[in-house]
Every structure is written in C-alpha cells, then in structure tokens.
Design an enzyme around this catalytic site. Structure first.
Site, PDB file in Angstrom:
ATOM      1  N   ASP A  71      -1.385 -15.261   3.799  1.00 46.40           N
ATOM      2  CA  ASP A  71      -1.766 -16.268   2.801  1.00 46.40           C
ATOM      3  C   ASP A  71      -0.918 -17.527   2.929  1.00 46.40           C
ATOM      4  OD1 ASP A  71      -3.808 -14.868   1.683  1.00 46.40           O
ATOM      5  OD2 ASP A  71      -2.787 -14.317  -0.170  1.00 46.40           O
TER       6      ASP A  71
ATOM      7  N   ASP B 183       0.831  -3.339  -8.136  1.00 47.65           N
ATOM      8  CA  ASP B 183       1.150  -2.011  -7.624  1.00 47.65           C
ATOM      9  C   ASP B 183       1.262  -0.987  -8.753  1.00 47.65           C
ATOM     10  OD1 ASP B 183       3.398  -3.255  -8.662  1.00 47.65           O
ATOM     11  OD2 ASP B 183       4.516  -3.244  -6.781  1.00 47.65           O
TER      12      ASP B 183
END
Length: 533
Positions: A136, A289
């Site tokens: 990214d 997460d």
C-alpha cells in the site's frame, strides 16, 4: 460620572496586600475542602481501590494458572494431534496443503528485503506455496524497489506476486481482504501473515501447519514474537518486558484454558475457511486482528498459541512511533469492546464461562481498567491526596498491590528484573496516552480510527552512523517537546515539593522520580534519536 469605588468591585474582605489575598484564597480553599473536595477525593480513592483489586485478582489468577500450565498441562503436541508432514512417494508434494503467505506493507524501505527474503526462505514445497506482497506504499520509489525485489525472487522459481491497490481503504485489513479475493487463493487452505519487519525461520510452516491439518477445530496458530533490537535503548527494553509478559502469560493462559486469545496480527497461520465463516477482515476498528479473532471464537473455532515457535521482529525504537502504536493498541480494543459487547452476550455458541472471560478479563480488565487505574491513581488521585491529607490512602493500595503486580509482570523477562522500578515509572507515563486512547475508543471520538503505520528503522540507524562526513541533525521543537508530559511533570513536582515541606510519609521520593521520568519523556530524551540530514 461619579468615580466607581473599589468597594463596589472587590469585597471588603479582599482589600489589602497580595499576602492578604493569598490568605483569603486559602480561607476559601479551607471552606470548600471539607464539604466538597474531601468527599469527592475519598470517592475517587475507593474507585481506584476497587480497580486495583480487580487488576490484582486478574494478575494473581493469571499467575496461578500459568504455574499450573507449566507444571501439569500437556504440551500443545500432546493436547492436539501433531505429526510432521512428509512427501508421499505416490502423490509427491500433494501431501502438503497449499499455503498462502501474505506480507502487508506500507512504505517499508528499511525492511522490505528482510521480510520478503524470510518468506521466500520458508522450507515448504515451492509448488505448494504462494507468496503475496500487499503493498500500500504511497512512495513511487519504494513501490519500484519492492516490485523489483519480488521479480528477483520470482526469477528464482518462487510463486510470488506483487499486489497494489488504488487506495488504502481499510488500511491493513483492506489489503488482507483484497488479497484473499485473488482467483488463485481458492486453492489455498491456510494463510500465514507476516508484517514487514517479521522474519520467520525456515521451519515455521512445518511446525505450525500440522496442528491445523490434523485438528479441524483449530482456526489459528499463533507464534511468539522475539525482538532483534530489544537492547537498542532503554525504551525497547521496557517494551520487551511488557510484551514478554503478554506472550509468556496472557497468550499462554488464554490458549490453554479457553482456546482463545487475541490474534497479534502477524506471525500467525489462519484457516481460510474460519476467516470466511467469521465474516472476513473488517476495518471498523484499528485492531482488525482482534476483531477477527473474537468473531471467529464466537463461531466456535479454537486457537492455539505456540510459545516455542518464535519469530524475530522489530520493536519501535523512536518514542513518536511507539506512542502512535500504543494509541492504536489501546484505542482499538476499547472501541471493539463498545461494538461487540452485546454480540458476545447474546451469542449462543460459546459457554457462559468463556463469555465472562472475554468480556471481563480479556477486554474490561486488561484493555481498559489496567490503563485507567495506573494513570488516575498514580498521576492524579495519589498526588492530590498529598494536598488533601484528610483523605486516607491505605498503604496496601499505594505500595503492596502495585509492587506485586509489577513483580508478576517481570516473570516474562527475568534478564530485566533490575529494570523493574524504571519500568513502573515508564509504564505510568505511557498510561497517560493509553487512558486517553481508551476513552477515545469507548466514546468513538475523533481519533478512534486513526491509523499510523509503526515506523521500522531496520539497519537505517546503523547505516547513518557509518556514513562518513559531518552531520548537522535538524532540531525541531515540535518533534521533541511533549507538552502533556511536561504539564504532568510540573503538577507532580508541585505535589512532591508540598509533601517534602509538609508531608510525613515520604511520598515525595516517588513523586520526584516520576517527575523526572515525565520530564525526560516531555523533552523527548527517550528512545532512539534518529538524526535527519
């Protein structure tokens, strides 16, 4: 117009010298102290007392359980079926499941070669391994470097793909989610995730994957982090102590007693079917997460932590990077707690005991109470009781319980036991930022979804120090001065000085030491200082 008399503006009792005014202010303080300040501060002491007991009981419980786990619990390869996966003479490498390795990165100029090289060095049949570099980066030069590194490994026969997106929607969660959409992923049964500074050993997959292959109820195998730069500076030593406790105790206890813990976002292997069943990656908080782990757990999946499976990584060594990381790690869980608490309560697939563990122990005590009690009691309430001696603070709350909690925290890093007192002072300073971040997450305020990628230095500092020629580091006051810490340093110094002059219990010793720590952090004299050319 008649001259306005001073008597019409200032009450008669306030006329006189400045000393008289100070005396009047002191009198006003005495008037409001007994009916208002003392009861309010006493209430705060009782609240802190309750929170201290909650944290103490939690840490004591964890300590007892980890001792039982070490002495009596079966090791993971005895609790679950495990045997090495070997090449079959008839079907060849088909005995090995196809594994996807995802490496999310963002402008990782200093460490991209390390992470890609470590992934490509995994001891797994090359035709059963797919490596996905999810870049990214916004810097075109870094993008070009990463892509060339991927092509270099691809030329050696590795199945490695370089994948970019048009935007950073969802940040890391968005990148991981996009990577799983690729057509070739449908042939992959498991996905291993490594952040850009993580360096798995070649046998990582051979040790982790069999647990997933032979135990269909396991969704995640999490490895322990080890830190290559723990000795870089005092700040990294402090981080090592906190994280070693997290892995040695918290993750081990969660895995052994509930088959649940928070995924650490990296150095873990997921069953892709479990990710899909849980609803995939979501970017509603900055702890994607943990979000996935809680949702998968509510679907009935089990997690396994392997303490002896260790992956090298890098700790943030600049205070700015560490502070951003701690904001994300404190704000995200509080925000996720706000969003998921009712979903956990209403869930019918997990036991009541597991719900209590997740809501009370995992979220409320560890992610919220632990930060707040440290900050409010030691930075606000206790100093204020110095100014209001009518409020009594039991010594077991101020000294004994915190000492036991701190000692229990040190079990994960015995080599740093001599740094325990400074760890307490440093953690108290960081509790300021963690508490602020927790409130932002609970209230879903302005910075609730702020995502700043943790800066990794790799060998950058070493390379700069080896560069010949004169250096003139730029000094930016805004980059080094932290006004919030300096403000608390001034407050604690005032309270310490008052106790030194009028107190009787020697609290000024602790307050002055805490003042020094706040001051050092306030002026930026902590962590690694990276010179800018």
């Amino acid at each position: 117009m008649a001259e306005v008399s001073s008597n019409t503006l200032i009450p008669e009792s306030f006329h006189g010298t400045r000393a008289d005014i100070a005396g009047q202010l002191g009198l006003m303080w005495e008037l409001i102290k007994t009916p208002l300040i003392v009861p309010l501060l006493t209430l705060c002491v009782y609240i802190c007392l309750v929170m201290s007991l909650m944290l103490f009981i939690e840490r004591l419980y964890m300590g007892v359980v980890i001792i039982l786990v070490k002495l009596f619990w079966k090791k993971p390869d005895n609790r679950y079926k495990w045997e090495p996966i070997r090449e079959d003479l008839e079907i060849g490498n088909s005995a090995f499941p196809v594994v996807l390795v995802q490496i999310p990165m963002f402008n990782e100029k200093e460490v991209y070669k390390i992470s890609i090289g470590a992934a490509c060095g995994l001891s797994w049949p090359s035709d059963r391994l797919v490596i996905q570099v999810l870049d990214d980066s916004t810097d075109p030069a870094i993008k070009d470097l990463v892509e060339k590194e991927c092509l270099r490994w691809a030329s050696k026969g590795l199945n490695i793909t370089y994948q970019i997106r048009e935007n950073r929607t969802g940040y890391k969660a968005g990148a991981l989610k996009e990577g799983l959409k690729s057509d070739y992923v449908k042939d992959c049964e498991f996905v291993a995730i490594f952040d850009a500074d993580f360096r798995p050993e070649p046998d990582f997959l051979r040790r982790a994957i069999p647990f997933l292959v032979y135990n269909r109820e396991i969704a995640l195998v999490q490895a322990r982090w080890r830190f290559v730069n723990a000795d870089e500076c005092l700040m990294t030593r402090m981080q090592e102590m906190s994280l070693d406790y997290h892995f040695t105790v918290e993750q081990e206890v969660g895995s052994s007693t509930h088959a649940f813990f928070g995924f650490n976002g990296t150095a873990g292997v997921w069953r892709i079917a479990a990710i899909n069943e849980a609803g995939g990656w979501k970017d509603r908080t900055t702890v994607e997460d943990m979000d996935l782990a809680v949702r998968a757990s509510l679907k009935g999946w089990k997690f396994l932590y392997l303490g002896d499976l260790q992956v090298k990584s890098e700790l943030p060594s600049t205070f700015k990077a560490f502070r951003y990381q701690q904001h994300r790690w404190s704000c995200g869980p509080a925000n996720l707690f706000r969003k998921m608490v009712m979903e956990i309560i209403k869930n019918k697939k997990v036991s009541l005991w597991k719900k209590v563990y997740v809501i009370y122990s995992f979220f409320f005590v560890r992610k919220i109470i632990a930060h707040m009690i440290t900050f409010f009691f030691f930075c606000v309430v206790l100093p204020l009781t110095i100014l209001v001696p009518e409020v009594y603070v039991p010594i077991w709350v101020a000294v004994y319980i915190p000492s036991i909690i701190a000692t229990l925290n040190a079990v994960g890093t015995p080599r740093s036991i001599h740094l325990l007192f400074y760890w307490i002072l440093f953690e108290t300073v960081m509790s300021l930022h963690r508490t602020k971040a927790s409130f932002i997450g609970l209230l879903e305020a302005g910075r609730a979804n702020e995502w700043v990628v943790t800066e990794k230095l790799g060998d950058a500092l070493k390379n700069k120090s080896n560069t010949k020629g004169p250096k003139r580091p730029r000094f930016r006051i805004g980059d080094r001065i932290n006004l919030l810490e300096l403000g608390f340093a001034a407050f604690l110094f005032f309270c310490g000085s008052y106790d030194f002059l009028y107190g009787k219990n020697y609290s000024f010793i602790y307050l002055f030491l805490q003042t020094i720590t706040f001051t050092l952090v306030g002026f930026g004299y902590i962590g690694t200082i990276v010179p800018s050319s």
